[in-house]
Design an enzyme around this catalytic site. Structure first.
Site, PDB file in Angstrom:
ATOM      1  N   ASP A  17       0.657  -1.157   0.000  1.00 51.17           N
ATOM      2  CA  ASP A  17       0.021   0.062  -0.135  1.00 51.17           C
ATOM      3  C   ASP A  17       0.922   1.330   0.059  1.00 51.17           C
ATOM      4  O   ASP A  17       0.764   2.402  -0.765  1.00 51.17           O
ATOM      5  CB  ASP A  17      -0.803  -0.042   1.144  1.00 51.17           C
ATOM      6  CG  ASP A  17      -1.936  -1.156   1.368  1.00 51.17           C
ATOM      7  OD1 ASP A  17      -2.364  -1.293  -0.054  1.00 51.17           O
ATOM      8  OD2 ASP A  17      -2.083  -1.717   2.203  1.00 51.17           O
ATOM      9  N   ARG A  98      -0.598   0.886  16.707  1.00 48.30           N
ATOM     10  CA  ARG A  98      -1.012   1.894  15.683  1.00 48.30           C
ATOM     11  C   ARG A  98      -0.867   3.226  16.509  1.00 48.30           C
ATOM     12  O   ARG A  98      -0.447   4.216  16.005  1.00 48.30           O
ATOM     13  CB  ARG A  98      -2.184   1.668  15.189  1.00 48.30           C
ATOM     14  CG  ARG A  98      -2.438   0.374  14.263  1.00 48.30           C
ATOM     15  CD  ARG A  98      -1.298   0.375  13.175  1.00 48.30           C
ATOM     16  NE  ARG A  98      -1.284  -0.546  12.379  1.00 48.30           N
ATOM     17  CZ  ARG A  98      -0.229  -1.127  11.900  1.00 48.30           C
ATOM     18  NH1 ARG A  98       0.868  -1.037  12.393  1.00 48.30           N
ATOM     19  NH2 ARG A  98      -0.466  -2.070  10.858  1.00 48.30           N
ATOM     20  N   ASP A 127      -7.449  -0.657  11.205  1.00 47.22           N
ATOM     21  CA  ASP A 127      -6.338   0.441  11.366  1.00 47.22           C
ATOM     22  C   ASP A 127      -6.775   1.946  11.132  1.00 47.22           C
ATOM     23  O   ASP A 127      -6.115   2.751  11.616  1.00 47.22           O
ATOM     24  CB  ASP A 127      -5.076  -0.076  10.600  1.00 47.22           C
ATOM     25  CG  ASP A 127      -4.246  -1.161  11.117  1.00 47.22           C
ATOM     26  OD1 ASP A 127      -4.701  -1.224  12.390  1.00 47.22           O
ATOM     27  OD2 ASP A 127      -3.479  -1.885  10.681  1.00 47.22           O
ATOM     28  N   SER A 179      -1.927 -10.095   3.489  1.00 50.07           N
ATOM     29  CA  SER A 179      -1.607  -8.773   4.008  1.00 50.07           C
ATOM     30  C   SER A 179      -1.159  -9.259   5.474  1.00 50.07           C
ATOM     31  O   SER A 179      -1.772  -9.992   6.260  1.00 50.07           O
ATOM     32  CB  SER A 179      -3.058  -8.306   4.343  1.00 50.07           C
ATOM     33  OG  SER A 179      -2.990  -7.254   4.985  1.00 50.07           O
TER      34      SER A 179
END
Length: 406
Positions: A17, A98, A127, A179
């Site tokens: 990404d 995160r 996320d 992923s």
């Protein structure tokens, strides 16, 4: 009309990404892109060549921030002490990584005078919430750009094609396009064959932090973990930092097939998602910490803390780390941990973690009282009166029912 930006800060991992986002941002906004990569213990392989790659794909500069110590001490340890496990299985490996990354993004964005912060999270995932809630907590007026919500690269296949067209190097291909998210605590796997819960995971292909239980040694491994006020402080009698302890236990747990979880979880955004998690060292620490609490906490505190742990896990999972409730819960947890000091010996064997003994100077366990042998401290005749009073509501209701029948 699309809003324009002069300078943006990108949460950069070098994965699929964020690799394609740099040139895409420059094509669509013409802005300067500053990449920020966070080292949270994912290993040299993922960080190697990251700065060079970011610059080559269009970033003006690339920060690589080592947040490992803070991540372990200020996020992992408090969650461990809380005993927080999401939906009984997930040890929150991505969830609590995160907020610390997003906080650093804000700090660099302010330092650089950026107009916006960019992330590569999908519109289907958790996320995006975790990043943006933290950004709002520290920079409430900062613009946030999330390309996955509106760009034309609306699948991982299209992203790979874009990368190939723009000569962007990737460490994956269409066949290995899981992923993944890795840090010192865990490694997650999602996508491809895992999207169908009927499929057994291809463990031999995907595991990176350890082996399957079938491939673990035929003899058990013993390890002793020391705690001081709920914080792990030693392994086999050797004092270590929390980072060193987790690194050591990852090795031991991985070698013994410990900490592999396959689950279908309920995402914050409403859908169910299937993932495989590797958390070898974390699983050992959770088991050891809970075992020590069994002898160090009184019944009411232990039971209430178990209930609170569910809510704590939901706050962490939902990206609500920097909130008054999470902070208040951590204050309560710290209070309960004042006597959680001692050592726990564990046996690791083919994916299993088993108790092999524990000691604490604050142990509430009394062998003299609990013994099945003769003792002089417990009058068993007292139990009759206790049962009469404890069972009085049942007796009253039964008598009432008898009257109704008559």
């Amino acid at each position: 009309m699309q809003k324009q930006y002069k300078k943006v800060v990108l949460a950069y991992s070098g994965g699929l990404d964020t690799s394609v986002i740099i040139p895409w941002l420059k094509e669509h906004y013409g802005c300067e892109v500053i990449a920020v990569a966070a080292n949270v213990g994912q290993g040299d392989f993922e960080l190697e060549g990251l700065e060079e790659k970011a610059i080559k794909t269009g970033a003006s500069k690339c920060y690589i921030e080592d947040l490992t110590k803070e991540f372990v001490e200020d996020f992992i340890v408090p969650t461990l002490k809380a005993g927080a496990v999401y939906e009984g299985k997930y040890l929150l490996g991505t969830s609590f990584a995160r907020p610390i990354i997003a906080k650093r993004l804000v700090e660099i964005a302010k330092k650089e005078g950026a107009d916006a912060i960019v992330h590569g999270c999908t519109g289907k995932g958790n996320d995006q919430v975790r990043f943006e809630l933290t950004i709002k907590a520290f920079a409430p007026t900062m613009d946030i750009i999330a390309p996955w919500r509106f760009w034309e690269l609306d699948s991982r296949e299209k992203e790979i094609a874009y990368a190939e067209e723009h000569n962007i190097p990737l460490k994956i291909n269409r066949e290995t396009n899981y992923s993944k998210d890795k840090n010192l605590w865990h490694l997650s796997h999602e996508g491809l064959d895992l999207e169908d819960p009927a499929n057994e995971p291809l463990y031999d292909q995907i595991l990176e932090m350890g082996v399957t239980p079938e491939k673990a040694p035929d003899v058990p491994t013993y390890v002793t973990i020391g705690f001081d006020k709920g914080t792990p402080v030693s392994v086999d009698g050797v004092k270590m930092t929390p980072v060193e302890i987790l690194t050591k236990l990852n090795e031991l747990g991985g070698a013994n097939g410990v900490g592999i979880v396959d689950m279908v979880e309920n995402r914050l955004v409403g859908m169910k998602s299937r993932g495989v998690y590797e958390t070898p060292g974390g699983s050992i620490l959770y088991f050891a910490h809970q075992s020590l609490e069994e002898i160090c906490l009184d019944k009411e505190t232990q039971h209430y803390k178990m209930q609170m742990a569910i809510k704590f896990s939901e706050l962490v999972y939902n990206g609500l780390w920097y909130t008054p409730l999470r902070e208040a819960m951590s204050a309560f947890v710290d209070s309960t941990q004042q006597t959680v000091t001692g050592e726990v010996k564990l046996k690791l064997y083919k994916g299993n973690i088993m108790n092999a003994g524990m000691t604490s100077p604050y142990s509430l366990y009394s062998e003299e009282i609990a013994t099945f042998g003769e003792d002089n401290v417990y009058d068993q005749a007292d139990s009759a009166g206790f049962i009469n009073l404890f069972g009085l509501p049942l007796k009253v209701k039964a008598l009432l029912d008898e009257k109704k029948i008559k």
